[in-house]
Scaffold this motif. Structure first.
Motif, mmCIF file in Angstrom:
data_model
loop_
_atom_site.group_PDB
_atom_site.id
_atom_site.type_symbol
_atom_site.label_atom_id
_atom_site.label_comp_id
_atom_site.label_asym_id
_atom_site.label_seq_id
_atom_site.Cartn_x
_atom_site.Cartn_y
_atom_site.Cartn_z
ATOM 1 N N VAL A 229 -9.652 21.316 -22.841
ATOM 2 C CA VAL A 229 -8.347 21.971 -22.766
ATOM 3 C C VAL A 229 -7.803 22.217 -24.162
ATOM 4 C CG1 VAL A 229 -5.957 21.677 -22.018
ATOM 5 C CG2 VAL A 229 -7.830 21.001 -20.497
ATOM 6 N N SER A 230 -7.961 21.234 -25.049
ATOM 7 C CA SER A 230 -7.405 21.373 -26.392
ATOM 8 C C SER A 230 -8.072 22.502 -27.179
ATOM 9 C CB SER A 230 -7.536 20.058 -27.158
ATOM 10 O OG SER A 230 -8.894 19.682 -27.290
ATOM 11 N N ALA A 231 -9.358 22.759 -26.916
ATOM 12 C CA ALA A 231 -10.037 23.859 -27.602
ATOM 13 C C ALA A 231 -9.403 25.192 -27.216
ATOM 14 C CB ALA A 231 -11.522 23.855 -27.264
ATOM 15 N N ASP B 19 -15.134 33.665 -28.807
ATOM 16 C CA ASP B 19 -15.541 32.259 -28.814
ATOM 17 C C ASP B 19 -16.353 31.966 -27.560
ATOM 18 O OD1 ASP B 19 -13.331 30.572 -30.847
ATOM 19 O OD2 ASP B 19 -13.033 32.683 -30.351
ATOM 20 N N TYR B 20 -17.450 31.282 -27.736
ATOM 21 C CA TYR B 20 -18.335 31.014 -26.604
ATOM 22 C C TYR B 20 -17.881 29.771 -25.833
ATOM 23 C CZ TYR B 20 -22.563 30.353 -23.858
ATOM 24 O OH TYR B 20 -23.449 30.197 -22.817
ATOM 25 N N ARG B 21 -17.749 29.952 -24.533
ATOM 26 C CA ARG B 21 -17.414 28.876 -23.608
ATOM 27 C C ARG B 21 -16.078 28.194 -23.908
ATOM 28 N NH1 ARG B 21 -22.281 24.990 -22.101
ATOM 29 N NH2 ARG B 21 -20.863 24.615 -20.367
ATOM 30 N N ILE B 22 -15.168 28.925 -24.492
ATOM 31 C CA ILE B 22 -13.791 28.451 -24.656
ATOM 32 C C ILE B 22 -12.882 29.485 -24.007
ATOM 33 C CG2 ILE B 22 -11.955 27.872 -26.286
ATOM 34 C CD1 ILE B 22 -14.063 27.022 -28.269
ATOM 35 N N GLY B 23 -12.049 29.045 -23.104
ATOM 36 C CA GLY B 23 -11.191 29.957 -22.356
ATOM 37 C C GLY B 23 -9.955 30.392 -23.114
ATOM 38 N N ARG B 24 -9.066 31.053 -22.402
ATOM 39 C CA ARG B 24 -7.782 31.530 -22.903
ATOM 40 C C ARG B 24 -7.929 32.669 -23.910
ATOM 41 N NH1 ARG B 24 -3.499 26.527 -23.266
ATOM 42 N NH2 ARG B 24 -4.140 25.451 -21.375
ATOM 43 N N ASP B 25 -9.008 33.431 -23.794
ATOM 44 C CA ASP B 25 -9.141 34.588 -24.676
ATOM 45 C C ASP B 25 -8.026 35.598 -24.434
ATOM 46 O OD1 ASP B 25 -10.634 34.861 -22.137
ATOM 47 O OD2 ASP B 25 -10.875 36.928 -22.807
ATOM 48 N N GLY C 68 -18.122 29.683 -11.950
ATOM 49 C CA GLY C 68 -17.949 30.896 -12.728
ATOM 50 C C GLY C 68 -17.634 30.682 -14.184
ATOM 51 N N MET C 69 -17.381 31.794 -14.874
ATOM 52 C CA MET C 69 -17.157 31.775 -16.317
ATOM 53 C C MET C 69 -15.883 31.040 -16.689
ATOM 54 S SD MET C 69 -18.287 35.610 -17.436
ATOM 55 C CE MET C 69 -17.320 36.450 -16.202
ATOM 56 N N LYS C 70 -14.876 31.086 -15.819
ATOM 57 C CA LYS C 70 -13.584 30.531 -16.178
ATOM 58 C C LYS C 70 -13.627 29.017 -16.316
ATOM 59 C CE LYS C 70 -11.021 34.268 -13.984
ATOM 60 N NZ LYS C 70 -10.085 34.647 -12.939
ATOM 61 N N ALA C 71 -14.643 28.378 -15.791
ATOM 62 C CA ALA C 71 -14.704 26.920 -15.821
ATOM 63 C C ALA C 71 -15.531 26.389 -16.973
ATOM 64 C CB ALA C 71 -15.265 26.405 -14.503
ATOM 65 N N MET C 72 -16.001 27.249 -17.887
ATOM 66 C CA MET C 72 -16.929 26.814 -18.930
ATOM 67 C C MET C 72 -16.246 26.353 -20.207
ATOM 68 S SD MET C 72 -20.121 29.437 -18.769
ATOM 69 C CE MET C 72 -21.036 29.757 -17.288
ATOM 70 N N VAL D 135 -23.382 47.740 -17.688
ATOM 71 C CA VAL D 135 -23.896 47.306 -18.991
ATOM 72 C C VAL D 135 -24.278 45.836 -18.878
ATOM 73 C CG1 VAL D 135 -23.415 47.075 -21.446
ATOM 74 C CG2 VAL D 135 -22.355 48.937 -20.133
ATOM 75 N N VAL D 136 -25.513 45.523 -19.249
ATOM 76 C CA VAL D 136 -25.990 44.136 -19.210
ATOM 77 C C VAL D 136 -26.128 43.635 -20.639
ATOM 78 C CG1 VAL D 136 -27.843 42.599 -18.487
ATOM 79 C CG2 VAL D 136 -27.180 44.537 -17.027
ATOM 80 N N GLN D 137 -25.556 42.461 -20.911
ATOM 81 C CA GLN D 137 -25.647 41.873 -22.247
ATOM 82 C C GLN D 137 -26.098 40.415 -22.139
ATOM 83 O OE1 GLN D 137 -21.574 42.061 -23.739
ATOM 84 N NE2 GLN D 137 -21.102 40.054 -22.915
ATOM 85 N N GLU D 138 -26.505 39.861 -23.258
ATOM 86 C CA GLU D 138 -26.797 38.438 -23.283
ATOM 87 C C GLU D 138 -25.518 37.653 -23.036
ATOM 88 O OE1 GLU D 138 -28.607 37.347 -26.944
ATOM 89 O OE2 GLU D 138 -30.543 38.251 -26.438
ATOM 90 N N ASN D 139 -25.669 36.461 -22.455
ATOM 91 C CA ASN D 139 -24.498 35.656 -22.128
ATOM 92 C C ASN D 139 -23.699 35.352 -23.388
ATOM 93 O OD1 ASN D 139 -23.481 32.479 -21.683
ATOM 94 N ND2 ASN D 139 -22.995 33.928 -20.064
ATOM 95 N N ALA D 140 -22.458 35.844 -23.444
ATOM 96 C CA ALA D 140 -21.613 35.672 -24.628
ATOM 97 C C ALA D 140 -20.187 35.281 -24.278
ATOM 98 C CB ALA D 140 -21.604 36.956 -25.455
ATOM 99 N N TYR D 141 -19.901 35.182 -23.008
ATOM 100 C CA TYR D 141 -18.621 34.721 -22.465
ATOM 101 C C TYR D 141 -17.611 35.864 -22.375
ATOM 102 C CZ TYR D 141 -15.541 31.049 -20.771
ATOM 103 O OH TYR D 141 -14.744 30.276 -19.989
ATOM 104 N N LEU D 142 -16.386 35.536 -21.886
ATOM 105 C CA LEU D 142 -15.456 36.558 -21.416
ATOM 106 C C LEU D 142 -14.961 37.513 -22.489
ATOM 107 C CD1 LEU D 142 -13.377 34.484 -18.854
ATOM 108 C CD2 LEU D 142 -14.543 36.620 -18.370
ATOM 109 N N GLY D 143 -14.558 36.984 -23.648
ATOM 110 C CA GLY D 143 -14.036 37.865 -24.692
ATOM 111 C C GLY D 143 -15.032 38.933 -25.072
#
Length: 762
Positions: A685-687, A638-644, A677-681, A527-535
């Motif tokens: 840290v506080s976000a 959330d776009y480009r914020i980790g810890r999902d 990769g995605m994990k570095a975007m 499945v290909v989607q527009e870039n929306a991040y990991l969650g």
């Protein structure tokens, strides 16, 4: 964010509880628990039991520890009963006395196998969770390859936590009974010393200790006080498995003869007062010294000598405290810190001495056991479980309130009228006989299985469909390795749903087109989607999944061959909704090997307290029931914020869903490169930290929401200051020539540009 109703799901309602703080347990004050079962006469064992005592405190390598004393007695006692005893010493080569080889020989001469914990080939991961859980991990990895009938382990510091977790998930120890001794929980200890927890380690240990008690086959406490405290502190005790029984006290162990004549109830003259215990506030050193001060000021009877008998503690400068006091005391003052247990008992038995145990809190103090059995004169505070060991007719002569005025009055009493030789509340011979018979009863057919908390396999074995939800972005070489690892699974009923998060490079696009053909032939999906991040990627994979279970996986990780099989095994025997696991970290773009292995990552599970500060739940590489995932509402997007993943886990647990850690290494975790990769975007840290806290904020009362934000903000700031302090210390050592110079790092281009722009505007 995608509207969940568009995919035929109910919208997330987030039924958060009103309050995360557990209420005081209703039954704590009135709770009673039985002792171990009693038998007529003596039960003859059918065979010797194979017993392991897993501990980080034992007489020999460690001086004067209460837990160490208890297990020394247990080891000698069980050998005297004809059982085969092994001590697994969790601190490895660490020794406070002599060398570890001396203690291996010492215990061998007593018929006990003493095993210092071997060092692992792969270290535990750095950070508070990995460092704190290390001994528990090593204990499980050592025990699971053995076949002991009984394992004795304390709840203290969670030494048996992963072993108990593995057993309750049906992974190991089907024919082993785990006896968890209530000793000295971290929070109980802190509260008793009026000390606030100030390290994440305190929170981690507290969780592991609580779960060790909850998962035990049988819990034995020397005091009713401790079990009531656990109830009052939110422990989920299984009452039929919790027992109150005095500790084993084997008089032959100390090689100190028990008095032939019984002087209990008689009085002896006293001229030396001995503080007996670790030299720290929780053991009552402040109360003791203040009581002596008041005794001196009163001008009444005084001792010839005051002695401090115990080890110094790291948390308190007892040497200075005692030094300041003794300057104004008109009698001899001595501090003895080097005695081991037998030496301390021998010292206290000499005429004219009274041991003083002024602890602010005690469970079932071995200091009191020894005083009672060896007819040592003593005084003790009325805190914790102290009174439970003493005959109630002797309370007035022996006990005092944990206050200087009360202790001063007892000093005056014993110096004027002599000290009473106290009577115990229990019969030591009868107590030991109970322990003999209980262990012997375990040798009877079916006895261990009856006590063992081992989940039964499903009546009808199943092979449910598992959907592997594989998130990918611009790493075709890595995802090839990930797919290969899935193809090598020992479990066969699975599908793969690969979601590409908007890759645009020609190489990746071509790879995906090629992959679609291969996947379609297997009934798998790309499945290909527009870039929306990991969650969003994970939610998309879950919406396309057909399986009963979802295995989330990232393109840079590799599944071990037994990953799906192990997850299905535990899921079919557990009522948990989410399963995480251990993983082995490796470095580089290739495949894992012994040469590029870095460490083992060992999460502890669903501690909401720890999870507010650091990820203790596990990685996104997790196994989730599909219906639970839908009810939780999936990941936030959330776009480009980790810890999902961490937010997903905390939100699930707060909402009452159950998460368990499988204490087995089931996948390889590739150590990410900076900026890859995605994990570095992440924006910051506080976000990411704030994202984790959102479920907490929603669940807490308004009055406490800013409190948790402030607490986590302070902790983050403290961590930054500690890192800066370490760097400053390194530079000082470098200037002094005591440390090799660090390699000069090249300043990143973005930082050079930032500094120049800032300079222009300033």
């Amino acid at each position: 964010m995608t509207d969940p109703t568009a995919e035929g799901r109910e919208p997330q309602t987030a039924p958060y509880p009103i309050d995360l703080i557990e209420p005081r347990h209703r039954d704590a004050d009135t709770a009673t628990f039985p002792g171990l079962p009693t038998f007529e006469g003596t039960v003859a064992p059918d065979r010797p039991l194979k017993v392991c005592i897993a501990t980080i405190d034992v007489v020999g390598p460690v001086r004067n520890g209460g837990i160490g004393t208890a297990y020394r007695y247990v080891a000698d006692f069980l050998v005297s009963c004809g059982h085969e005893v092994t001590i697994l010493y969790g601190l490895g080569q660490h020794c406070e006395n002599g060398a570890i080889e001396d203690w291996v020989d010492f215990y061998r001469e007593r018929g006990i196998t003493f095993v210092p914990m071997p060092q692992p080939e792969l270290r535990s991961s750095r950070g508070p969770v990995g460092a704190t859980s290390r001994i528990s991990r090593l204990t499980y990895e050592w025990l699971k390859d053995r076949d002991f009938d009984v394992v004795h382990v304390s709840e203290w510091r969670g030494v048996g936590y992963y072993s108990l977790l593995a057993k309750n998930l049906g992974l190991a120890f089907k024919d082993t009974v785990f006896v968890v001794k209530c000793s000295s929980p971290t929070m109980w200890n802190k509260i008793g010393g009026n000390v606030l927890p100030d390290e994440k380690r305190d929170l981690i240990l507290s969780y592991m200790e609580r779960r060790s008690v909850e998962l035990a086959d049988i819990v034995v406490s020397g005091s009713l006080h401790m079990l009531r405290w656990m109830l009052d502190s939110g422990y989920n005790l299984v009452r039929p498995r919790c027992r109150v029984q005095p500790n084993i006290m084997l008089t032959s162990t100390l090689e100190e003869a028990v008095p032939e004549s019984n002087e209990q109830g008689q009085r002896r003259p006293i001229d030396e007062i001995v503080f007996f215990g670790r030299l720290e506030p929780r053991k009552g050193i402040h109360i003791f010294c203040e009581a002596v001060d008041r005794l001196v000021k009163a001008g009444g009877p005084l001792p010839k000598k005051v002695t401090f008998l115990g080890k110094f503690a790291k948390v308190f400068d007892a040497e200075t405290h005692i030094g300041e006091r003794k300057e104004r005391w008109p009698f001899e003052v001595e501090t003895i810190t080097g005695y081991d247990q037998p030496m301390a008992v021998h010292y206290l038995r000499q005429p004219g001495r009274v041991a003083v145990i002024p602890s602010l809190l005690e469970n079932s103090s071995f200091a009191i056991y020894e005083c009672l059995i060896y007819q040592i004169n003593f005084l003790a505070s009325d805190r914790g479980g102290n009174a439970e060991l003493i005959h109630e007719d002797d309370y007035d002569d022996i006990l005092f309130q944990a206050h200087p005025a009360s202790l001063k009055r007892q000093f005056e009493r014993v110096l004027t009228h002599g000290a009473l030789v106290a009577r115990p509340s229990f019969d030591n011979d009868e107590n030991n006989r109970t322990w003999v018979n209980w262990h012997a009863s375990l040798t009877k057919p079916g006895a261990i299985q009856a006590l063992s908390r081992f989940p039964e396999a499903p009546a009808e074995p199943r092979e449910p469909l598992v959907s592997v939800c594989l998130a990918h972005y611009e790493r075709p070489d890595m995802v090839r390795h990930a797919i290969r690892s899935i193809e090598e699974q020992t479990y066969r009923n699975y599908e793969v749903v690969l979601v590409d998060d908007g890759s645009t490079s020609p190489t990746t696009v071509a790879f995906l087109e090629e992959l679609k053909t291969d996947f379609a032939a297997r009934g798998w999906q790309v499945v290909v989607q527009e870039n929306a991040y990991l969650g969003a990627s994970r939610n998309t994979a879950a919406r396309h999944a057909n399986g009963e279970y979802l295995l989330f996986m990232d393109d840079d990780n590799l599944a071990m061959p037994n990953e799906i099989e192990t997850f299905v095994h535990v899921a079919e025997r557990s009522d948990a909704d989410i399963f995480t696991c251990f993983s082995d970290m490796f470095a580089g773009d290739g495949l894992p090997s012994k040469e590029n292995s870095v460490s083992r990552i060992t999460p502890i599970g669903p501690s909401l307290t720890v999870g507010a500060f650091v990820n203790c739940f596990g990685d996104s590489n997790s196994f989730v029931r599909k219906n639970s995932f839908d009810r939780i509402g999936g990941f936030t997007e959330d776009y480009r914020i980790g810890r999902d993943d961490q937010e997903f886990f905390s939100r699930a647990v707060i909402n009452g869903f159950k998460l368990e850690v499988v204490p087995e290494t089931l996948y390889w975790y590739r150590r990410p490169k900076p900026g890859a990769g995605m994990k570095a975007m992440n924006y910051s840290v506080s976000a990411g930290q704030y994202r984790v806290l959102r479920p907490y904020i929603a669940a807490l009362p308004l009055a406490l929401r800013n409190f948790i934000l402030y607490a986590v903000g302070l902790e983050n700031k403290a961590s930054m200051l500690q890192a800066e302090n370490r760097e400053l210390q390194r530079r000082i050592e470098e200037l002094e020539g005591s440390a090799p110079p660090a390699k000069k790092k090249k300043t990143p281009l973005y930082l050079i540009i930032y500094r120049r722009i800032r300079k222009l505007f300033n």
